[in-house]
Design a protein around this motif. Structure first.
Motif, mmCIF file in Angstrom:
data_model
loop_
_atom_site.group_PDB
_atom_site.id
_atom_site.type_symbol
_atom_site.label_atom_id
_atom_site.label_comp_id
_atom_site.label_asym_id
_atom_site.label_seq_id
_atom_site.Cartn_x
_atom_site.Cartn_y
_atom_site.Cartn_z
ATOM 1 N N ASN A 160 0.785 -1.199 -0.019
ATOM 2 C CA ASN A 160 -0.003 0.066 0.090
ATOM 3 C C ASN A 160 0.995 1.219 -0.041
ATOM 4 O O ASN A 160 1.797 1.233 0.830
ATOM 5 C CB ASN A 160 -1.033 0.023 1.272
ATOM 6 C CG ASN A 160 -1.763 -1.116 1.415
ATOM 7 O OD1 ASN A 160 -2.530 -1.455 0.401
ATOM 8 N ND2 ASN A 160 -1.851 -1.997 2.381
ATOM 9 N N ASP B 185 -6.387 7.518 4.987
ATOM 10 C CA ASP B 185 -7.449 6.886 4.800
ATOM 11 C C ASP B 185 -7.127 5.485 4.369
ATOM 12 O O ASP B 185 -8.128 4.316 4.519
ATOM 13 C CB ASP B 185 -8.296 7.696 3.853
ATOM 14 C CG ASP B 185 -8.721 8.962 4.376
ATOM 15 O OD1 ASP B 185 -8.889 9.064 5.653
ATOM 16 O OD2 ASP B 185 -9.154 9.918 3.519
ATOM 17 N N SER C 155 -8.686 1.923 5.636
ATOM 18 C CA SER C 155 -9.753 1.186 4.658
ATOM 19 C C SER C 155 -9.077 -0.469 4.656
ATOM 20 O O SER C 155 -10.121 -1.328 4.258
ATOM 21 C CB SER C 155 -9.726 1.727 3.462
ATOM 22 O OG SER C 155 -8.464 1.497 2.790
ATOM 23 N N LYS D 220 -10.579 -2.022 7.833
ATOM 24 C CA LYS D 220 -11.800 -2.200 7.827
ATOM 25 C C LYS D 220 -12.133 -3.360 6.687
ATOM 26 O O LYS D 220 -13.468 -3.769 6.465
ATOM 27 C CB LYS D 220 -12.711 -1.128 7.620
ATOM 28 C CG LYS D 220 -12.658 -0.011 8.818
ATOM 29 C CD LYS D 220 -13.350 1.146 8.579
ATOM 30 C CE LYS D 220 -13.337 2.199 9.794
ATOM 31 N NZ LYS D 220 -13.921 3.266 9.412
ATOM 32 N N GLY D 221 -11.200 -3.652 5.858
ATOM 33 C CA GLY D 221 -11.530 -4.807 4.577
ATOM 34 C C GLY D 221 -12.167 -4.023 3.678
ATOM 35 O O GLY D 221 -12.797 -4.817 2.705
ATOM 36 N N GLU D 222 -12.258 -2.794 3.595
ATOM 37 C CA GLU D 222 -12.941 -2.201 2.276
ATOM 38 C C GLU D 222 -12.105 -1.869 1.014
ATOM 39 O O GLU D 222 -12.562 -1.746 0.229
ATOM 40 C CB GLU D 222 -13.028 -0.499 2.807
ATOM 41 C CG GLU D 222 -14.094 -0.546 3.914
ATOM 42 C CD GLU D 222 -14.211 0.985 4.450
ATOM 43 O OE1 GLU D 222 -14.995 0.965 5.413
ATOM 44 O OE2 GLU D 222 -13.672 1.666 3.750
ATOM 45 N N ARG D 223 -10.713 -2.357 1.159
ATOM 46 C CA ARG D 223 -9.795 -2.132 0.032
ATOM 47 C C ARG D 223 -8.984 -3.586 0.176
ATOM 48 O O ARG D 223 -8.637 -3.972 1.185
ATOM 49 C CB ARG D 223 -9.092 -1.002 0.093
ATOM 50 C CG ARG D 223 -9.791 0.249 -0.151
ATOM 51 C CD ARG D 223 -8.476 1.269 -0.574
ATOM 52 N NE ARG D 223 -9.171 2.586 -0.423
ATOM 53 C CZ ARG D 223 -8.509 3.844 -0.784
ATOM 54 N NH1 ARG D 223 -7.352 3.635 -1.405
ATOM 55 N NH2 ARG D 223 -9.043 4.771 -0.657
ATOM 56 N N GLU D 224 -8.507 -4.156 -1.003
ATOM 57 C CA GLU D 224 -7.672 -5.164 -1.148
ATOM 58 C C GLU D 224 -6.176 -4.448 -0.775
ATOM 59 O O GLU D 224 -5.971 -3.207 -0.767
ATOM 60 C CB GLU D 224 -7.559 -5.642 -2.394
ATOM 61 C CG GLU D 224 -8.700 -6.475 -2.775
ATOM 62 C CD GLU D 224 -9.048 -7.699 -1.991
ATOM 63 O OE1 GLU D 224 -8.040 -8.132 -1.251
ATOM 64 O OE2 GLU D 224 -10.266 -8.144 -2.045
#
Length: 334
Positions: free
Chosen positions: A155, A303, A307, A310-314
């Motif tokens: 990331n 951000d 994320s 929270k598992g909102e993005r790979e």
């Protein structure tokens, strides 16, 4: 005696479960009840045991931020931006300055792991990411900011360094400069800036005036080192009429060198920096520089890592921001 959750519940006249839900932001708790719990916590000076929470598999709401040099205004401004955004999101930041020393980085990583931080943000100056790879193998959330590692899957929030160098060269060329030297620290991001700079020069059938005297990154006082490198360039008989420095501190060092050599900036030497830190607007003359959106960069990386929590993005998301040129008074027509 250490204040416990039981004491808070008694003070607020609520159940222990209610206090726990308020602390962990769970359940449907009325605003009046929530306020009463917070007031009780404040009155008793109660601090939730984040380590105990971590051992129970809960988040500690804490992130470790490792930066190479707090004295560098770019990193201090970046750290402030990350901290501001973390506060908005209900997280805490532990800032560690490594001074470009791997042993200090390793020590801080160990300490932060003991504190059970939820993840790490690295603005590390190291070319090798051995410890980052180790943390990723442990499934600890990681994000890189401000330093580009294109061949490493992680990331990251970075700037388009190539474009930054390109627009710096275009600006000086538009001012009529043909003899331009470069002052840079030897890291990947700067090599990309120089690649963009060279490509812009090449488009106009120009090349860098002098061979680049790369500075080792362990040099702490970039301003002083930039001054020394610029002094050598300015002693050349056919000296450059402009300089591009790959960060603002190096650029300010170049301005100092010009003044000490009896030259006027920008009349005798135009100087362009990179970063657009706060210091760029207060130096004499105010510095023309390539602006990194530092505030946005801090918010984006915060951000991003949240994320991921929270598992909102790979994993392995890459965000590339666009630089802009801020023209002030350190450059002029030749």
């Amino acid at each position: 005696m250490k204040v416990t959750i039981y004491d808070v519940a008694k003070e607020a006249n609520v159940s222990i479960a209610t206090v726990s839900n308020v602390i962990n932001k769970k359940g449907r708790i009325g605003e009046k009840t929530r306020k009463r719990v917070y007031e009780a916590m404040e009155a008793l000076n109660y601090e939730p045991n984040v380590i105990a929470s971590a051992l129970m598999g809960k988040q500690t709401k804490t992130i470790g931020l490792l930066i190479p040099d707090l004295a560098n205004p770019f990193f201090s401004e970046l750290a402030r931006s990350i901290e501001d955004r973390s506060h908005e999101l209900g997280y805490n930041i532990v800032i560690c300055s490594t001074d470009y020393q791997e042993d200090k980085e390793n020590k801080y990583i160990g300490l932060l792991k003991q504190k059970r931080v939820d993840g790490f943000i690295f603005a590390s100056g190291f070319e090798k990411l051995t410890r980052v790879e180790e943390l990723m193998k442990e499934d600890i959330p990681i994000a890189i900011v401000a330093r580009d590692y294109p061949n490493f899957s992680v990331n990251a929030v970075v700037i388009d360094d190539y474009m930054g160098g390109y627009i710096a060269a275009e600006h000086l060329i538009e001012k009529g400069h043909k003899k331009i030297s470069v002052v840079a620290v030897d890291i990947y991001s700067n090599r990309e800036r120089i690649r963009g700079f060279k490509d812009a020069l090449s488009k106009h059938h120009l090349q860098i005036a002098q061979d680049i005297d790369f500075i080792g990154e362990i040099e702490k006082n970039h301003m002083d080192v930039g001054r020394k490198v610029a002094e050598r360039y300015l002693q050349c008989e056919d000296r450059a009429t402009a300089m591009f420095a790959c960060n603002d501190l190096l650029a300010i060092g170049a301005i100092q060198a010009a003044k000490q050599a009896g030259l006027k900036v920008p009349e005798d030497l135009s100087v362009v920096g990179f970063d657009n830190t706060n210091i760029a607007s207060i130096v004499d003359p105010p510095l023309t520089t390539v602006s990194q959106p530092i505030q946005l960069m801090g918010r984006e990386v915060m951000d991003l890592i949240i994320s991921v929590f929270k598992g909102e993005r790979e994993d392995n998301v890459r965000v590339t921001l666009t630089p802009t040129l801020v023209e002030r008074e350190s450059t002029s027509e030749l």
